[in-house]
Design an enzyme around this catalytic site. Sequence first.
Site, PDB file in Angstrom:
ATOM      1  N   HIS A  24      11.245  10.802   7.023  1.00 31.75           N
ATOM      2  CA  HIS A  24      12.536  11.235   7.562  1.00 31.75           C
ATOM      3  C   HIS A  24      13.595  10.333   6.964  1.00 31.75           C
ATOM      4  O   HIS A  24      13.558   9.119   7.146  1.00 31.75           O
ATOM      5  CB  HIS A  24      12.549  11.139   9.084  1.00 31.75           C
ATOM      6  CG  HIS A  24      13.796  11.691   9.678  1.00 31.75           C
ATOM      7  ND1 HIS A  24      14.344  11.191  10.827  1.00 31.75           N
ATOM      8  CD2 HIS A  24      14.609  12.695   9.283  1.00 31.75           C
ATOM      9  CE1 HIS A  24      15.436  11.874  11.123  1.00 31.75           C
ATOM     10  NE2 HIS A  24      15.618  12.785  10.192  1.00 31.75           N
ATOM     11  N   LYS A  73      13.792   2.196   9.484  1.00 33.67           N
ATOM     12  CA  LYS A  73      13.986   2.555  10.885  1.00 33.67           C
ATOM     13  C   LYS A  73      12.931   1.927  11.778  1.00 33.67           C
ATOM     14  O   LYS A  73      13.157   1.763  12.971  1.00 33.67           O
ATOM     15  CB  LYS A  73      13.956   4.072  11.060  1.00 33.67           C
ATOM     16  CG  LYS A  73      15.087   4.800  10.372  1.00 33.67           C
ATOM     17  CD  LYS A  73      14.935   6.292  10.651  1.00 33.67           C
ATOM     18  CE  LYS A  73      15.855   7.135   9.828  1.00 33.67           C
ATOM     19  NZ  LYS A  73      15.662   8.572  10.123  1.00 33.67           N
ATOM     20  N   GLN A  90       9.870   2.897  -0.774  1.00 34.26           N
ATOM     21  CA  GLN A  90      10.941   2.463  -1.676  1.00 34.26           C
ATOM     22  C   GLN A  90      10.844   3.213  -3.009  1.00 34.26           C
ATOM     23  O   GLN A  90      11.848   3.699  -3.531  1.00 34.26           O
ATOM     24  CB  GLN A  90      10.888   0.949  -1.940  1.00 34.26           C
ATOM     25  CG  GLN A  90      11.932   0.538  -2.945  1.00 34.26           C
ATOM     26  CD  GLN A  90      11.924  -0.930  -3.320  1.00 34.26           C
ATOM     27  OE1 GLN A  90      12.894  -1.384  -3.883  1.00 34.26           O
ATOM     28  NE2 GLN A  90      10.894  -1.690  -3.024  1.00 34.26           N
TER      29      GLN A  90
END
Length: 179
Positions: A24, A73, A90
């Site tokens: 997400h 997050k 990443q």
Amino acid sequence: MPSPFAATTLIGESFVGDGANAAHTNVVIGRKGGPVETAWATALATPSAGHVPFMTVLRPSVPVKPLTLFVNKAAAEGELHQRATWGSAQAGLAQGVTDAVTEGLIPAGDADDLLIIAAMWINPAVDDLDASFRNQRAAAYGAVRAAVTGTPSLADVQAGAEEGPTNPFYTPTPEVLAR
């Protein structure tokens, strides 16, 4: 048609995959010298426990263009989740942003003048780094595409509201939806 980058800030979101390896991504895109630059620099300079924003790189010493700030997050916990956060997620973000430039969503001529902040969800239960990479790449590209194209439209949102909200973590029953 005017460039979408004439706007001060563009915002996009994308969710790809399912289960522990889903991705997400939320992005904020803006020009250097504007409010996104202030937010970008502030986030980079003010890490908190478990959340250390960092510049996204294609490989060491080769940051992606537009310069992209990776903001996790979920705090990276455990070896595999850390490898997914700093590694596959990443790399997926870097490749997704690069794909967006290569395919012209972000004009190459604008890449040095723009900044991206990407808030990334990597599930602590991640169990497949390759699936994580694929999903993160697609989610990053999808979030950039949504930001640049201004999607979803209000009509899309209203049509979705008629069906009722749902996400991978919760779908209300019809009884709960009834007013």
